[in-house]
Write an enzyme that holds these catalytic residues in place. Structure first.
Site, PDB file in Angstrom:
ATOM      1  N   CYS A  17      29.585  47.748 -27.168  1.00 17.45           N
ATOM      2  CA  CYS A  17      29.563  48.447 -25.876  1.00 17.45           C
ATOM      3  C   CYS A  17      28.282  49.273 -25.689  1.00 17.45           C
ATOM      4  O   CYS A  17      27.570  49.568 -26.615  1.00 17.45           O
ATOM      5  CB  CYS A  17      30.750  49.380 -25.681  1.00 17.45           C
ATOM      6  SG  CYS A  17      32.332  48.631 -25.981  1.00 17.45           S
ATOM      7  N   ARG A  43      24.805  44.699 -24.433  1.00 17.31           N
ATOM      8  CA  ARG A  43      25.733  45.209 -25.449  1.00 17.31           C
ATOM      9  C   ARG A  43      27.180  44.784 -25.184  1.00 17.31           C
ATOM     10  O   ARG A  43      28.074  45.080 -25.977  1.00 17.31           O
ATOM     11  CB  ARG A  43      25.659  46.733 -25.501  1.00 17.31           C
ATOM     12  CG  ARG A  43      24.277  47.267 -25.790  1.00 17.31           C
ATOM     13  CD  ARG A  43      24.283  48.762 -25.930  1.00 17.31           C
ATOM     14  NE  ARG A  43      24.934  49.179 -27.146  1.00 17.31           N
ATOM     15  CZ  ARG A  43      24.349  49.289 -28.328  1.00 17.31           C
ATOM     16  NH1 ARG A  43      23.063  49.014 -28.441  1.00 17.31           N
ATOM     17  NH2 ARG A  43      25.015  49.663 -29.388  1.00 17.31           N
ATOM     18  N   TRP A  94      32.457  45.543 -24.384  1.00 18.82           N
ATOM     19  CA  TRP A  94      32.749  44.292 -25.105  1.00 18.82           C
ATOM     20  C   TRP A  94      34.043  44.581 -25.834  1.00 18.82           C
ATOM     21  O   TRP A  94      34.070  45.350 -26.795  1.00 18.82           O
ATOM     22  CB  TRP A  94      31.629  43.972 -26.081  1.00 18.82           C
ATOM     23  CG  TRP A  94      31.700  42.598 -26.694  1.00 18.82           C
ATOM     24  CD1 TRP A  94      31.153  41.449 -26.198  1.00 18.82           C
ATOM     25  CD2 TRP A  94      32.322  42.231 -27.938  1.00 18.82           C
ATOM     26  NE1 TRP A  94      31.402  40.397 -27.048  1.00 18.82           N
ATOM     27  CE2 TRP A  94      32.119  40.848 -28.122  1.00 18.82           C
ATOM     28  CE3 TRP A  94      33.036  42.931 -28.904  1.00 18.82           C
ATOM     29  CZ2 TRP A  94      32.594  40.159 -29.221  1.00 18.82           C
ATOM     30  CZ3 TRP A  94      33.513  42.228 -30.008  1.00 18.82           C
ATOM     31  CH2 TRP A  94      33.289  40.856 -30.163  1.00 18.82           C
ATOM     32  N   ASN A 118      31.805  54.302 -27.551  1.00 24.26           N
ATOM     33  CA  ASN A 118      31.333  53.056 -28.136  1.00 24.26           C
ATOM     34  C   ASN A 118      31.757  53.051 -29.602  1.00 24.26           C
ATOM     35  O   ASN A 118      31.262  53.859 -30.374  1.00 24.26           O
ATOM     36  CB  ASN A 118      29.797  53.008 -28.019  1.00 24.26           C
ATOM     37  CG  ASN A 118      29.181  51.871 -28.805  1.00 24.26           C
ATOM     38  OD1 ASN A 118      29.842  50.889 -29.088  1.00 24.26           O
ATOM     39  ND2 ASN A 118      27.913  52.020 -29.156  1.00 24.26           N
ATOM     40  N   GLY A 119      32.718  52.188 -29.948  1.00 22.46           N
ATOM     41  CA  GLY A 119      33.133  52.160 -31.348  1.00 22.46           C
ATOM     42  C   GLY A 119      34.636  52.006 -31.473  1.00 22.46           C
ATOM     43  O   GLY A 119      35.315  51.615 -30.532  1.00 22.46           O
ATOM     44  N   GLU A 478      18.794  25.783 -35.216  1.00 18.28           N
ATOM     45  CA  GLU A 478      18.518  26.590 -34.026  1.00 18.28           C
ATOM     46  C   GLU A 478      18.963  25.836 -32.763  1.00 18.28           C
ATOM     47  O   GLU A 478      19.572  26.419 -31.860  1.00 18.28           O
ATOM     48  CB  GLU A 478      17.009  26.923 -33.995  1.00 18.28           C
ATOM     49  CG  GLU A 478      16.462  27.506 -32.720  1.00 18.28           C
ATOM     50  CD  GLU A 478      17.013  28.880 -32.364  1.00 18.28           C
ATOM     51  OE1 GLU A 478      17.823  29.428 -33.126  1.00 18.28           O
ATOM     52  OE2 GLU A 478      16.643  29.391 -31.291  1.00 18.28           O
ATOM     53  N   LYS A 482      21.899  27.026 -30.109  1.00 24.54           N
ATOM     54  CA  LYS A 482      21.619  27.246 -28.680  1.00 24.54           C
ATOM     55  C   LYS A 482      22.533  26.372 -27.825  1.00 24.54           C
ATOM     56  O   LYS A 482      23.020  26.799 -26.785  1.00 24.54           O
ATOM     57  CB  LYS A 482      20.147  26.932 -28.345  1.00 24.54           C
ATOM     58  CG  LYS A 482      19.136  27.900 -28.893  1.00 24.54           C
ATOM     59  CD  LYS A 482      19.194  29.283 -28.288  1.00 24.54           C
ATOM     60  CE  LYS A 482      19.673  30.282 -29.311  1.00 24.54           C
ATOM     61  NZ  LYS A 482      18.654  30.862 -30.157  1.00 24.54           N
ATOM     62  N   GLU A 485      26.048  27.995 -27.889  1.00 31.81           N
ATOM     63  CA  GLU A 485      26.097  29.271 -27.166  1.00 31.81           C
ATOM     64  C   GLU A 485      26.084  29.079 -25.658  1.00 31.81           C
ATOM     65  O   GLU A 485      26.786  29.772 -24.936  1.00 31.81           O
ATOM     66  CB  GLU A 485      24.834  30.095 -27.499  1.00 31.81           C
ATOM     67  CG  GLU A 485      24.922  30.962 -28.702  1.00 31.81           C
ATOM     68  CD  GLU A 485      23.716  31.878 -28.795  1.00 31.81           C
ATOM     69  OE1 GLU A 485      22.583  31.376 -28.907  1.00 31.81           O
ATOM     70  OE2 GLU A 485      23.897  33.108 -28.772  1.00 31.81           O
ATOM     71  N   HIS A 501      26.702  12.046 -46.941  1.00 31.03           N
ATOM     72  CA  HIS A 501      27.637  12.723 -47.853  1.00 31.03           C
ATOM     73  C   HIS A 501      28.898  13.199 -47.140  1.00 31.03           C
ATOM     74  O   HIS A 501      29.631  14.024 -47.669  1.00 31.03           O
ATOM     75  CB  HIS A 501      26.937  13.893 -48.548  1.00 31.03           C
ATOM     76  CG  HIS A 501      25.827  13.461 -49.440  1.00 31.03           C
ATOM     77  ND1 HIS A 501      26.046  12.806 -50.638  1.00 31.03           N
ATOM     78  CD2 HIS A 501      24.478  13.533 -49.300  1.00 31.03           C
ATOM     79  CE1 HIS A 501      24.880  12.515 -51.202  1.00 31.03           C
ATOM     80  NE2 HIS A 501      23.912  12.941 -50.404  1.00 31.03           N
ATOM     81  N   LYS A 607      24.518  40.566 -26.580  1.00 36.86           N
ATOM     82  CA  LYS A 607      23.165  40.430 -27.119  1.00 36.86           C
ATOM     83  C   LYS A 607      23.036  41.137 -28.459  1.00 36.86           C
ATOM     84  O   LYS A 607      22.444  40.622 -29.395  1.00 36.86           O
ATOM     85  CB  LYS A 607      22.171  41.020 -26.104  1.00 36.86           C
ATOM     86  CG  LYS A 607      20.715  40.919 -26.528  1.00 36.86           C
ATOM     87  CD  LYS A 607      20.214  39.519 -26.351  1.00 36.86           C
ATOM     88  CE  LYS A 607      18.770  39.347 -26.765  1.00 36.86           C
ATOM     89  NZ  LYS A 607      18.492  37.953 -27.135  1.00 36.86           N
TER      90      LYS A 607
END
Ligand code: M6R
Length: 612
Positions: A17, A43, A94, A118-119, A478, A482, A485, A501, A607
């Site tokens: 947050c 955030r 969040w 926040n927390g 990478e 992407k 996401e 394998h 983020k």
């Protein structure tokens, strides 16, 4: 000792947050809170809200589920955004504790108390039960509401605002930062910081003080700030003329904190005409490579013979990519660790090793805790960040900034190439031909129509794999991240030699394999893997270099069955990762856009990942 540190890390729990607040002797336009929240959305962005105290000492509060833009629209449709006030708070969430609803969005109120947090509060259930017994009613199911109720309860039994706040803090267990206002005491704003970040911004004329999770939230022109330390209690007071911030420890002993001068709060960040931040940031990649390499190459770390990289997500992939070159060309022993694993194992640490923590945000909790653990054992630490004021930069023995500029899109793009270029500069200062690399990265952008065509073909697949060998494998990871996401397609990455394998069992006509195969020492091996996939009716996309066209076209199975062959510029193993990185960024972007996804704010993400 190590167990103690791990326990300490566990106890800290999870935090996310963004919070912002102001107390001013001037009247401030409260729409500034909304602008600050927009800059804090990295955030978390599932819900948000603002509150401020009106002239008649009533509290205005407005909350919304969704983005800050939804809240802006809501406020604009239901009254003026341009209200003035001396004191206000804002929050973007969040969700950790309690589902995403208006009731659970912040600010939270009780009586005349209003706060943002926040927390997490670990013992909130116990406190809540006591408050319920004392007759308090709850409207939602967050730990935050419990804080508001407890302060209000303390006031109701006769304590002043400040004492009610202090008494509340002494009961709460957890990792959190907090800003509280009280319409009975509108000339004060009370803050507390423990683990979750909190920074205090001071205006030049000392008539306004801000509190926020990040300096990005401060309005333009704030040049001085104080980074609160864990367990700081901050009493911000206005005498009607100046506003001051008094710092106390938990025993109410006055403490002095250093003022950082000349900070750069972001002010407005624009898309510069691009449709999204992501596209803008992808377009910045080529310029950043040159800039960062030239700037950083004077700060050599090349005398270190042993490196242990610790990072998460894309930053970890930048480490994996770099380790290949460090070992091959600089004879540096380079080990790569995922931060969230590293700190829960019992890693063997070595005196002659430099522990390098890579983090775009500089706030990632897993990386920060791993850093604290290594530091607590007295080992040598170095941070590579994109924010010099971040917790990771401040915690490490020394740091370097990758100079990518603010990265707003949740998916990291330009920071990845900046991290890789920085590590090359730090260990191999004369190795990159950045002019040529930048030019050829731009050529990938110019080839966007080809990438769009490929994106059209890809969106129907549910099973996508990215395949590469050695450094191409780092890019494959990478690319897969992407793709996941942004498009929510479940993409995986494999090194080409691993397919046989096990993963090859998943190959059928519904699989799409994106394979990095420019003509380098790995080409023959990688093409064999591609052949094995086509032999099982899998679809392949080959990314190769222009001069390899004739050769690749001789592979009839690949040519006939392949969904696509894309060409990047001719290069070498120092330059291909840059071309491939911008390619996979643009590919994921185009796939997500075609699927109608919000590329800047993908679902379920934030983020800055300040949760465990
Ligand atoms: O800020 P950091 O570099 O520490 O973040 C690490 C990861 O959370 C981050 O790279 C994440 O994987 C990105 N969303 C990837 O695009």
């Amino acid at each position: 000792m190590q167990n103690d540190i791990i326990k300490m890390c566990l106890d800290w729990g999870c935090i996310m947050c963004g919070i912002v607040a102001f107390l001013s002797s001037n009247k401030v336009n409260t729409s500034n809170l909304l602008e600050s929240l927009s800059r804090l959305e990295y955030r978390g962005y599932d819900s948000c809200g603002i509150a401020y105290i009106n002239d008649d000492n009533s509290i205005y509060i407005r909350k919304s589920v969704g983005y800050v833009q939804d809240l802006k629209n809501d406020i604009a449709n239901n009254g003026s955004r341009d209200t003035l006030s001396h004191v206000g708070i804002g929050h973007t969430r969040w969700a950790t504790n309690g589902p995403v609803t208006i009731e659970n969005a912040h600010p939270h109120t009780s009586g005349n108390i209003c706060l943002v947090h926040n927390g997490i509060i670990e013992n909130y259930e116990e406190i809540k039960n006591n408050l319920v017994e004392a007759g308090m009613c709850f409207y939602g199911n967050t730990d935050t509401e419990v804080i508001a109720k407890l302060i209000d309860h303390n006031k109701k039994i006769g304590m002043s605002f400040f004492n009610a706040f202090k008494a509340c803090i002494s009961k709460l267990q957890g990792s959190y930062s907090l800003v509280v206002i009280d319409s009975d005491t509108p000339n004060q704003m009370l803050c507390y910081k423990n683990v979750a970040p909190l920074v205090i911004g001071i205006s030049d004329d000392s008539r306004s003080i801000y509190a926020a999770s990040d300096i990005l939230a401060f309005p333009q022109g704030i040049k001085r700030c104080i980074y609160a330390e864990d367990q700081d209690i901050i009493q911000v007071v206005s005498d009607g003329n100046t506003v001051s911030a008094n710092f106390f420890d938990r025993n109410m002993k006055n403490i002095e904190r250093n003022i950082s001068q000349d900070i750069e709060s972001a002010g407005e960040i624009h898309k510069d005409g691009f449709e999204d931040y992501m596209l803008k940031e992808i377009h910045e990649e080529s310029g950043i490579v040159k800039h960062v390499y030239d700037k950083i190459k004077h700060k050599s770390l090349a005398h270190h013979r042993k490196i242990c990289f610790v990072a998460c997500g894309t930053s970890y992939y930048a480490a994996v990519l770099s380790s290949y070159y460090l070992e091959k060309y600089a004879s540096v022993q380079a080990r790569c660790e995922i931060a969230s694993e590293f700190r829960y194992r019992s890693p063997i640490m070595e005196r002659d090793c430099l522990y390098v923590f890579i983090s775009q945000s500089g706030e990632t909790l897993d990386t920060l805790y791993a850093l604290k653990m290594v530091k607590a054992h007295g080992y040598n630490t170095f941070a590579l960040v994109n924010n010099s004021h971040s917790a990771i930069a401040r915690e490490a023995d020394s740091y370097s900034n990758v100079m990518a500029g603010p990265e707003i899109c949740v998916a990291s793009t330009k920071a990845f190439v900046a991290q890789f270029a920085s590590l090359m500069a730090l260990f191999m200062p004369e190795k990159l031909d950045t002019n040529n690399i930048s030019k050829n990265m731009d050529a990938v952008l110019q080839n966007n129509n080809d990438i769009k065509t490929l994106a059209d073909k890809i969106i129907s697949y549910k099973n996508i794999v990215f395949i590469g060998k050695c450094y191409h494998y780092a890019i494959a990871m990478e690319g897969a991240l992407k793709m996941k996401e942004l498009s929510y397609i479940n993409a995986q990455a494999y090194c080409s030699g691993e397919m046989k394998h096990g993963p090859i069992a998943t190959v059928d006509k519904d699989l799409c394999a994106i394979i990095f195969a420019p003509k380098d020492e790995f080409f023959d091996k990688t093409i064999t893997t591609a052949e094995e996939i086509t032999a099982r009716k899998g679809n392949v996309v080959i990314i190769t270099n222009k001069s390899n066209k004739e050769i690749i076209e001789q592979y009839s199975n690949i040519k006939s069955q392949s969904s696509h062959i894309s060409y990047i510029s001719d290069g070498d193993e120092m330059s291909y990762p840059f071309y491939e990185a911008i390619y996979v960024h643009l590919l994921a972007y185009n796939v997500a856009k075609k699927m109608g996804k919000n590329v800047d704010k993908p679902r379920n993400l934030a983020k800055s990942v300040t949760v465990e």
